[in-house]
Every structure is written in C-alpha cells, then in structure tokens.
Motif scaffolding. Structure first.
Motif, short mmCIF file in Angstrom:
data_model
loop_
_atom_site.label_atom_id
_atom_site.label_comp_id
_atom_site.label_asym_id
_atom_site.label_seq_id
_atom_site.Cartn_x
_atom_site.Cartn_y
_atom_site.Cartn_z
N GLY A 89 0.82 -1.20 0.00
CA GLY A 89 0.00 0.00 0.00
C GLY A 89 0.86 1.25 0.00
N GLY A 90 1.95 1.21 0.77
CA GLY A 90 2.86 2.35 0.82
C GLY A 90 3.51 2.61 -0.53
N ALA A 91 3.86 1.53 -1.24
CA ALA A 91 4.44 1.68 -2.57
C ALA A 91 3.44 2.35 -3.51
CB ALA A 91 4.84 0.31 -3.12
N GLY A 92 2.18 1.97 -3.37
CA GLY A 92 1.14 2.59 -4.18
C GLY A 92 0.98 4.07 -3.89
N VAL A 93 1.04 4.43 -2.61
CA VAL A 93 0.91 5.83 -2.21
C VAL A 93 2.06 6.66 -2.76
CG1 VAL A 93 0.99 7.42 -0.25
CG2 VAL A 93 -0.45 5.38 -0.14
N VAL A 94 3.28 6.12 -2.69
CA VAL A 94 4.44 6.83 -3.23
C VAL A 94 4.27 7.08 -4.73
CG1 VAL A 94 6.91 6.66 -3.74
CG2 VAL A 94 6.06 5.99 -1.49
N CYS A 95 3.76 6.09 -5.44
CA CYS A 95 3.57 6.22 -6.89
C CYS A 95 2.54 7.30 -7.22
CB CYS A 95 3.13 4.89 -7.49
SG CYS A 95 4.46 3.67 -7.58
N ILE A 96 1.43 7.30 -6.50
CA ILE A 96 0.40 8.31 -6.81
C ILE A 96 0.84 9.69 -6.34
CG2 ILE A 96 -1.02 8.29 -4.71
CD1 ILE A 96 -2.32 8.02 -8.32
N LEU A 97 1.69 9.72 -5.31
CA LEU A 97 2.20 10.99 -4.79
C LEU A 97 3.01 11.73 -5.85
CD1 LEU A 97 2.73 12.95 -2.38
CD2 LEU A 97 4.71 11.51 -1.83
N VAL A 98 3.87 10.99 -6.56
CA VAL A 98 4.75 11.63 -7.54
C VAL A 98 4.11 11.72 -8.93
CG1 VAL A 98 6.80 10.85 -6.31
CG2 VAL A 98 5.92 9.47 -8.19
N LEU A 99 2.92 11.15 -9.10
CA LEU A 99 2.24 11.17 -10.40
C LEU A 99 2.16 12.57 -11.01
CD1 LEU A 99 0.64 9.48 -12.54
CD2 LEU A 99 -1.42 10.11 -11.27
N PRO A 100 1.78 13.61 -10.23
CA PRO A 100 1.68 14.95 -10.84
C PRO A 100 2.99 15.45 -11.45
CG PRO A 100 0.56 14.90 -8.73
CD PRO A 100 1.32 13.62 -8.83
N LEU A 101 4.11 15.09 -10.86
CA LEU A 101 5.41 15.53 -11.37
C LEU A 101 5.70 14.92 -12.74
CD1 LEU A 101 7.68 15.40 -8.18
CD2 LEU A 101 6.40 17.34 -9.12
N VAL A 102 5.14 13.72 -12.96
CA VAL A 102 5.34 13.03 -14.23
C VAL A 102 4.33 13.48 -15.28
CG1 VAL A 102 5.40 10.77 -15.35
CG2 VAL A 102 6.32 11.04 -13.05
N VAL A 103 3.05 13.52 -14.91
CA VAL A 103 1.99 13.87 -15.87
C VAL A 103 2.20 15.27 -16.44
CG1 VAL A 103 -0.48 14.29 -16.14
CG2 VAL A 103 0.30 12.31 -14.84
N GLN A 104 2.66 16.20 -15.61
CA GLN A 104 2.82 17.57 -16.10
C GLN A 104 3.94 17.71 -17.13
OE1 GLN A 104 5.32 20.12 -14.88
NE2 GLN A 104 6.60 18.59 -13.89
N LYS A 105 4.70 16.62 -17.34
CA LYS A 105 5.74 16.62 -18.36
C LYS A 105 5.29 15.95 -19.67
CE LYS A 105 9.74 16.83 -15.27
NZ LYS A 105 10.24 18.12 -15.82
N VAL A 106 4.10 15.35 -19.64
CA VAL A 106 3.53 14.78 -20.86
C VAL A 106 3.20 15.93 -21.81
CG1 VAL A 106 1.56 13.52 -21.82
CG2 VAL A 106 2.64 12.74 -19.69
#
Length: 219
Positions: free
Chosen positions: A128-145
């Motif tokens: 669950g923690g791994a999932g939270v880390v992934c969704i936490l950093v998602l905005p930093l990645v999507v804004q580069k698309v």
C-alpha cells in the motif's frame, strides 16, 4: 483501430470516475456501519481489518478499485500515445497504485495480534505504501507529458498537488510519534481522506483531458 482506441479511452475515463467517486462514497457509507469508528481519527485500513464489521465488503471494494485504476491506466496510455517517455512512466505509476493501494490492500488485511503486526499487516503496509508513493509523484510526471506541459495552469496545479500531498503525508507520519496523542498524529483518518480527495480530483481532471484529447484527434 481508432474506434477500438476510443473505446479503451472511454472505458478508462469511466473507470476513473467510478473509482474516485465510488471510493469516497464507499468509505463514507461503510464508516457509518462500524460502531465507534471515527473518520477523523481512525485509519482507512482499519475498516478492512478482520475485526471490522465491514471487512469483507471494503476488502472486495478495494480489489475492484484496483482493477478500475488499472483500467484507467490503460485508457490514459491509449489517449496520449504515441508520446514522450513520461506517458509510460505515468502508466506504470497508476498500475502500481492500483495493485498496491487497491488489490493488495483488499487481499491483505491490516490485522494486529496482541498489538503486534501480522504478516498480512506488513504486506498491506509495504504494498500500500508503494502505491501511495507512486500516486504521490504522479503529478510531477503527468505535467511533463506533451499534452499537459503546454498548459501553464496544469503545471502549476501539478506542483501544488504534489507539495500538498507531501505535506499531508508528513502530517500522517506523526501517528508514529507519541502514540498518536499529538495534534497531527490524532487525525490520521483526516489526512488520508484529504490526500485521497485531492488526488482523486487530480485524476478526474486527467480523465476529462483524455476525453478532450480524443475529441481533437477525431477532427
């Protein structure tokens, strides 16, 4: 091929809306079915513990939630591919979130025995923690698309969501200090729900952008 791609994107959009709205409603409704449960103070995971009267229902929902998030990930990739490498990274971040915070949380209960973590609890926390880390950093990645990076407003929103997400996670960690008796440590349920509301809103914005993107490609 375009028709099949459009179906995949629409399925992803529907999955996103269903997952986000469904999780908020499910958490709110089932919390009321658990005598003594406080949505401000108690963790979301405790709703799925074996001692919870709604354990089976919420666990099943979390598995469904994970499947919906994974479906959203495939729709996201279909909507914006071909594109830069950040589409692939965002895709896998969503997949891991769906697997960890969704499916794994449903399959592995956060059970305590004599106030000690069980193996199931440990797996629940790690995945669950791994999932939270992934969704936490998602905005930093999507804004580069490419389709998102051209929008200054979306880039600013992404940075705000990430910073607030980090702050909320820091507040959440205070539960490990002072037996949760300090101010931020007491409100674990509140921090978790604020985090979900913020990131679900962000994901819905992405889903709307997916619809707009497909509409432009058809012209």
């Amino acid at each position: 091929m375009m028709i099949e791609r459009k179906k995949l994107v629409l399925a992803g959009v529907i999955a996103c809306f269903t997952a986000c709205a469904g999780d908020v409603l499910t958490l709110f409704i089932l919390a009321g079915k658990y005598p003594g449960y406080n949505q401000l103070f108690n963790t979301i995971s405790s709703l799925g513990a074996s001692e919870s009267p709604v354990s089976s229902i919420i666990s099943l929902w979390w598995v469904i939630l994970g499947v919906l998030i994974i479906s959203f990930a495939f729709g996201f990739r279909a909507a914006f591919s071909p594109g830069n490498k950040y589409i692939t990274v965002a895709f896998w971040l969503l997949i891991i979130y769906g697997l960890g915070e969704g499916i794994a949380s449903g399959l592995f209960k956060a059970d305590l025995v004599h106030n000690s973590m069980t193996l199931s609890y440990g797996i629940h926390d790690i995945l669950g923690g791994a999932g939270v880390v992934c969704i936490l950093v998602l905005p930093l990645v999507v804004q580069k698309v490419d389709q998102f990076s051209i929008n200054p407003g979306f880039r600013k929103l992404s940075h705000v969501v990430f910073v607030l997400g980090m702050l909320i996670q820091i507040l959440f960690t205070f539960r490990f200090f002072g037996a949760g008796n300090n101010f931020p440590g007491k409100y674990t349920g509140l921090w978790q729900r604020l985090f979900l509301l913020m990131y679900y809103t962000y994901m819905i914005i992405i889903a709307i952008k997916m619809i707009v993107s497909m509409g432009r490609q058809e012209k």
